[in-house]
Motif scaffolding. Structure first.
Motif, PDB file in Angstrom:
ATOM      1  N   TYR A  55      85.844  83.705  61.309  1.00  0.00           N
ATOM      2  CA  TYR A  55      86.603  82.453  61.350  1.00  0.00           C
ATOM      3  C   TYR A  55      88.097  82.708  61.187  1.00  0.00           C
ATOM      4  O   TYR A  55      88.917  82.042  61.836  1.00  0.00           O
ATOM      5  CB  TYR A  55      86.085  81.455  60.317  1.00  0.00           C
ATOM      6  CG  TYR A  55      84.832  80.758  60.798  1.00  0.00           C
ATOM      7  CD1 TYR A  55      84.898  79.842  61.850  1.00  0.00           C
ATOM      8  CD2 TYR A  55      83.597  81.020  60.235  1.00  0.00           C
ATOM      9  CE1 TYR A  55      83.753  79.211  62.323  1.00  0.00           C
ATOM     10  CE2 TYR A  55      82.450  80.384  60.699  1.00  0.00           C
ATOM     11  CZ  TYR A  55      82.536  79.484  61.742  1.00  0.00           C
ATOM     12  OH  TYR A  55      81.411  78.863  62.224  1.00  0.00           O
ATOM     13  N   TYR A  61      90.611  81.386  64.180  1.00  0.00           N
ATOM     14  CA  TYR A  61      91.709  80.459  63.915  1.00  0.00           C
ATOM     15  C   TYR A  61      93.066  81.135  64.104  1.00  0.00           C
ATOM     16  O   TYR A  61      93.987  80.539  64.641  1.00  0.00           O
ATOM     17  CB  TYR A  61      91.594  79.854  62.514  1.00  0.00           C
ATOM     18  CG  TYR A  61      90.644  78.688  62.475  1.00  0.00           C
ATOM     19  CD1 TYR A  61      90.972  77.476  63.078  1.00  0.00           C
ATOM     20  CD2 TYR A  61      89.409  78.791  61.846  1.00  0.00           C
ATOM     21  CE1 TYR A  61      90.102  76.403  63.050  1.00  0.00           C
ATOM     22  CE2 TYR A  61      88.534  77.719  61.814  1.00  0.00           C
ATOM     23  CZ  TYR A  61      88.889  76.521  62.413  1.00  0.00           C
ATOM     24  OH  TYR A  61      88.021  75.453  62.392  1.00  0.00           O
ATOM     25  N   LEU A  84      94.508  79.972  54.937  1.00  0.00           N
ATOM     26  CA  LEU A  84      94.113  78.632  55.377  1.00  0.00           C
ATOM     27  C   LEU A  84      92.606  78.554  55.628  1.00  0.00           C
ATOM     28  O   LEU A  84      91.947  77.578  55.256  1.00  0.00           O
ATOM     29  CB  LEU A  84      94.888  78.233  56.637  1.00  0.00           C
ATOM     30  CG  LEU A  84      96.358  77.899  56.412  1.00  0.00           C
ATOM     31  CD1 LEU A  84      97.090  77.808  57.752  1.00  0.00           C
ATOM     32  CD2 LEU A  84      96.508  76.597  55.634  1.00  0.00           C
ATOM     33  N   GLY A 101      90.819  78.630  52.323  1.00  0.00           N
ATOM     34  CA  GLY A 101      90.978  77.347  51.651  1.00  0.00           C
ATOM     35  C   GLY A 101      89.976  76.310  52.126  1.00  0.00           C
ATOM     36  O   GLY A 101      89.510  75.481  51.340  1.00  0.00           O
ATOM     37  N   SER A 102      89.596  76.363  53.404  1.00  0.00           N
ATOM     38  CA  SER A 102      88.651  75.370  53.895  1.00  0.00           C
ATOM     39  C   SER A 102      87.206  75.832  53.932  1.00  0.00           C
ATOM     40  O   SER A 102      86.313  74.995  53.897  1.00  0.00           O
ATOM     41  CB  SER A 102      89.044  74.832  55.266  1.00  0.00           C
ATOM     42  OG  SER A 102      89.637  75.740  56.078  1.00  0.00           O
ATOM     43  N   LEU A 103      86.959  77.130  53.986  1.00  0.00           N
ATOM     44  CA  LEU A 103      85.580  77.600  54.153  1.00  0.00           C
ATOM     45  C   LEU A 103      85.004  78.334  52.944  1.00  0.00           C
ATOM     46  O   LEU A 103      83.811  78.666  52.955  1.00  0.00           O
ATOM     47  CB  LEU A 103      85.485  78.499  55.390  1.00  0.00           C
ATOM     48  CG  LEU A 103      85.809  77.844  56.733  1.00  0.00           C
ATOM     49  CD1 LEU A 103      85.680  78.860  57.865  1.00  0.00           C
ATOM     50  CD2 LEU A 103      84.929  76.638  56.988  1.00  0.00           C
ATOM     51  N   ARG A 104      85.794  78.581  51.930  1.00  0.00           N
ATOM     52  CA  ARG A 104      85.315  79.380  50.794  1.00  0.00           C
ATOM     53  C   ARG A 104      84.086  78.795  50.120  1.00  0.00           C
ATOM     54  O   ARG A 104      83.257  79.522  49.570  1.00  0.00           O
ATOM     55  CB  ARG A 104      86.434  79.597  49.790  1.00  0.00           C
ATOM     56  CG  ARG A 104      86.787  78.348  49.011  1.00  0.00           C
ATOM     57  CD  ARG A 104      87.996  78.449  48.122  1.00  0.00           C
ATOM     58  NE  ARG A 104      87.947  79.582  47.244  1.00  0.00           N
ATOM     59  CZ  ARG A 104      89.019  80.208  46.770  1.00  0.00           C
ATOM     60  NH1 ARG A 104      90.221  79.775  47.083  1.00  0.00           N
ATOM     61  NH2 ARG A 104      88.899  81.235  45.980  1.00  0.00           N
ATOM     62  N   THR A 154      91.462  73.292  66.822  1.00  0.00           N
ATOM     63  CA  THR A 154      92.755  73.034  66.190  1.00  0.00           C
ATOM     64  C   THR A 154      93.450  71.846  66.839  1.00  0.00           C
ATOM     65  O   THR A 154      94.129  71.076  66.157  1.00  0.00           O
ATOM     66  CB  THR A 154      93.668  74.278  66.200  1.00  0.00           C
ATOM     67  OG1 THR A 154      93.892  74.687  67.545  1.00  0.00           O
ATOM     68  CG2 THR A 154      93.061  75.414  65.411  1.00  0.00           C
ATOM     69  N   ASP A 183      91.795  68.798  65.342  1.00  0.00           N
ATOM     70  CA  ASP A 183      92.276  68.611  63.976  1.00  0.00           C
ATOM     71  C   ASP A 183      93.676  67.995  63.977  1.00  0.00           C
ATOM     72  O   ASP A 183      93.978  67.106  63.186  1.00  0.00           O
ATOM     73  CB  ASP A 183      92.308  69.932  63.202  1.00  0.00           C
ATOM     74  CG  ASP A 183      90.906  70.433  62.870  1.00  0.00           C
ATOM     75  OD1 ASP A 183      89.939  69.642  62.963  1.00  0.00           O
ATOM     76  OD2 ASP A 183      90.780  71.619  62.517  1.00  0.00           O
TER      77      ASP A 183
END
Length: 153
Positions: free
Chosen positions: A29, A33, A91, A94-97, A146, A149
């Protein structure tokens, strides 16, 4: 340019030990991204369409036989990432952890880059495949994400 082990080490230094499958998916990922955001690969290694989702074979050789991996298992140099690369990985983390390895794997199974590679290989279900994910498919998929989003936010 960093390599996949540098990125894996960067991730492990930030999040601590995790399953090998989760590390592979976070690297994937991050790669996707970063490719969409920066218009350049995060590292030169390619991903293959394995049964449990995209896998970077070079990274796999570092953690083969291990369920949980830590920085000492991977090697790599997290300082090899430039500021743009670090920002992309941060980034994504931050969203997938908070997702589990199995959740991340299931996500990849619904996404075009992995599905198209499996189709090219004629691999179904849990059949083995080492078909590379196409860079163009990864770029197109993550660029579309993206853009969606951006339109929502």
């Amino acid at each position: 340019m960093a390599d996949v082990t540098d990125v894996a080490r960067y991730i492990l230094d930030r999040l601590g030990p995790m399953s090998a499958m989760k590390l592979q998916k976070l690297c994937y990922y991050s790669y996707g991204y970063h490719l969409a955001w920066e218009e350049r690969p995060l590292f030169p290694e390619r991903f293959e369409a394995w049964a449990n989702g995209p896998v970077a074979p070079g990274l796999y050789t570092r953690h083969r036989g291990l369920f949980s991996v830590g920085p000492e298992d991977i090697g790599g140099d997290p300082e090899a990432l430039d500021p743009g690369e670090q920002e992309s990985v941060d980034l994504v983390l931050g969203s997938l952890r908070g997702f589990s390895a199995h959740q991340l794997s299931a996500m990849t199974h619904r996404e075009a880059p992995w599905l198209r590679a499996r189709e090219r290989a004629g691999a179904e279900g849990l059949e083995r495949s080492n078909e590379p994910l196409a860079e163009a498919d990864i770029h197109e998929y993550f660029t579309t994400l993206t853009a969606a989003d951006s339109a929502q936010g």
